[in-house]
Motif scaffolding. Structure first.
Motif: not given
Length: 539
Positions: A72-100
């Motif tokens: 909706g905002q017309g953002i068409t470039g790449p999306l940078f994604i990073g995670r920290d060391t919390h145990v939930l960060s890895a599965p959450a990043e994996r979910t986000a990558l699948e949806v993206l």
């Protein structure tokens, strides 16, 4: 303060990482329950999978909402994604990558599959968007609950300006995510995660010389101890040492999702807050081995500074020293560049700003308010009382628009190298010139209704004319710097001030207070602050 605060965690304090991860996938939130809804605070959505507050359905829906928002905002470039060391960060990043992937978004994740600090994602977004060779704009996601306990997860969105998303964006994303979950998550598109790769570490570390005077630090032989507190900055500190030839020791390179090596915070919880004396107890114990010792939280957006002659510095004290030093040692910064502070930060910053002849830009709590000024150079430094800050490159251009605990930690060594004095000694010099303030935050009970009223209170609702024996000179419900609502009130005299804001998570309101007249005067300010606020709330 409890009996075990500042002591090492015991087995009974530790999470079961497998149970926390299993709950992420197994529990399905009921968004009719307010505690299980998507709620964006100042730093994104946070919660624990064990409470059905941070689960796969949340992250899938939030990511889908972000996709729809950026479209909706017309953002068409790449999306940078990073995670920290919390145990939930890895599965959450994996979910986000699948949806993206399911939505066809070009994603850039860490080249080595490693951890990425919050400021590094902000830096990557800005570097991409300042490159004139393309017209599209990038944005980003950081998967982190910052300094929160190990059981928690966090997920935040940074739009093309590189900083925290504003409330218009986060409200839209949260509302849309809750709609998606309530409707059964049928609108979520998923695909096979196959992100592109970006060298976050080299891109950030190699650029640091444009922010910090490493030549001075190396020439002075400053002995540095850097503790990442088990967080995302761990590999970055080793790379900084090797790249710039510093005498730097990474005090604890261990990463453990239970954080069993931490000392407990004031409430006996494991928390990675580098401004807490209890959390930093083990780090402070090594202060005599180094000239400067630093700590960062799990996503490295906060800093803690330890000196042999002063121990752990109060965040407000270090902000004042950093400001005083930077504005005198960055000749290429704009002469009209303001000093940014949140309205609950120490008033010694006001006095330093006045002495420097610089405009003070006072804004509500939340780093997002500093973003426009950091982008255009009109604000050269933005800092919060909670040990979060960032500042411009040496040439006066933007570095990050999110808090950067790494450059604030490195700055302490530059200050020592250039001035020959520790930040603690320099702060003592400031107090000799401007007074020695006493600062504290306390909580007072409040119902949900009272908290709601406090958030909408006007300065005109305060009927008191004096505070702790001095005339009140300002009653603020809007920040002087930008006129934005502060979500509470601030009452000011020539010698003291207090600010009252509702807690976003508990049935209390927070009273921040400061006095230049000593601890007893501060106590009086705090007592009268509660009386003044309760009267305005009709308590």
């Amino acid at each position: 303060m409890t009996d075990r605060a500042g002591t090492y965690a015991q087995d009974s304090d530790l999470i079961d990482p497998e149970a926390v991860t299993a709950a992420y996938y197994d529990l399905v939130p009921d968004v009719a329950d307010p505690s299980q809804k998507v709620v964006f605070g100042t730093s994104g959505h946070r919660g624990s999978s064990l409470d059905a507050a941070f689960n796969e359905a949340h992250i899938a829906a939030i990511t889908q909402a972000i996709v729809e928002y950026r479209t909706g905002q017309g953002i068409t470039g790449p999306l940078f994604i990073g995670r920290d060391t919390h145990v939930l960060s890895a599965p959450a990043e994996r979910t986000a990558l699948e949806v993206l992937a399911g939505n066809g978004v070009t994603v850039l994740a860490d080249a080595e599959g490693g951890y990425v600090p919050t400021p590094v994602v902000s830096h990557a977004i800005l570097v991409y968007n300042n490159d004139p060779s393309h017209d599209d704009q990038a944005d980003g996601i950081v998967v982190t609950p910052s300094h929160n306990p190990p059981r928690d997860g966090g997920f935040k969105y940074n739009p093309p300006h590189g900083g925290p998303a504003d409330s218009d964006a986060t409200s839209w994303i949260a509302n849309r995510a809750n709609e998606i979950i309530a409707a059964g998550s049928g609108d979520v598109r998923r695909g096979e995660a196959a992100p592109g790769r970006h060298d976050f570490l080299r891109g950030y570390v190699d650029d640091l010389a444009n922010v910090i005077d490493f030549d001075a630090v190396k020439k002075a032989g400053v002995r540095i101890g850097a503790d990442p507190l088990g967080g995302a900055s761990v590999e970055y500190w080793a790379a900084i040492r090797d790249t710039y030839g510093l005498d730097l020791t990474v005090l604890n390179p261990e990463v453990d999702p239970t954080w069993r090596f931490m000392t407990l915070d004031w409430d006996e919880k494991i928390r990675m807050d580098p401004s807490s004396a209890s959390v930093m107890a083990s780090v402070v114990s090594r202060k005599d081995e180094f000239d400067i010792v630093t700590g960062n939280d799990a996503d490295a957006d906060r800093h803690g500074i330890v000196t042999p002659d002063g121990g752990l510095m109060n965040p407000n004290h270090y902000l004042a020293v950093a400001i005083d030093y930077l504005y005198a040692h960055r000749p290429d910064w704009r002469p009209d560049a303001a000093i940014g502070k949140t309205l609950v930060s120490s008033s010694i910053i006001d006095r330093v700003a006045d002495d420097l002849g610089r405009r003070l830009w006072e804004v509500p709590v939340g780093f997002k308010w500093f973003v426009p000024g950091l982008v255009d150079g009109s604000v050269a430094f933005g800092g919060e009382e909670s040990a979060g800050a960032s500042f411009l490159r040496r040439d006066g251009s933007v570095w990050t628009t999110d808090k950067d605990g790494i450059i604030l930690a490195l700055l302490a060594s530059e200050i020592l190298a250039v001035t020959g004095k520790s930040p603690s000694a320099l702060y003592r010099g400031l107090t000799e010139r401007f007074g020695d303030p006493v600062y504290q935050r306390v909580d007072a009970a409040a119902s949900k209704e009272q908290k709601a009223r406090l958030g909408k209170l006007s300065g005109d609702d305060i009927t008191a004319t004096e505070l702790a024996g001095d005339p009140i000179v300002a009653k603020l419900s809007e920040a002087p710097g930008n006129g934005a609502a502060v979500g509470g009130v601030k009452v000011v005299t020539e010698k003291a001030w207090f600010a009252a804001r509702p807690s976003g998570t508990e049935d209390v309101y927070k009273i921040y207070a400061e006095s230049f007249e000593g601890p007893e005067h501060l106590k009086r300010v705090q007592e009268e602050a509660k009386t003044i606020v309760d009267a305005a709330l009709g308590a």
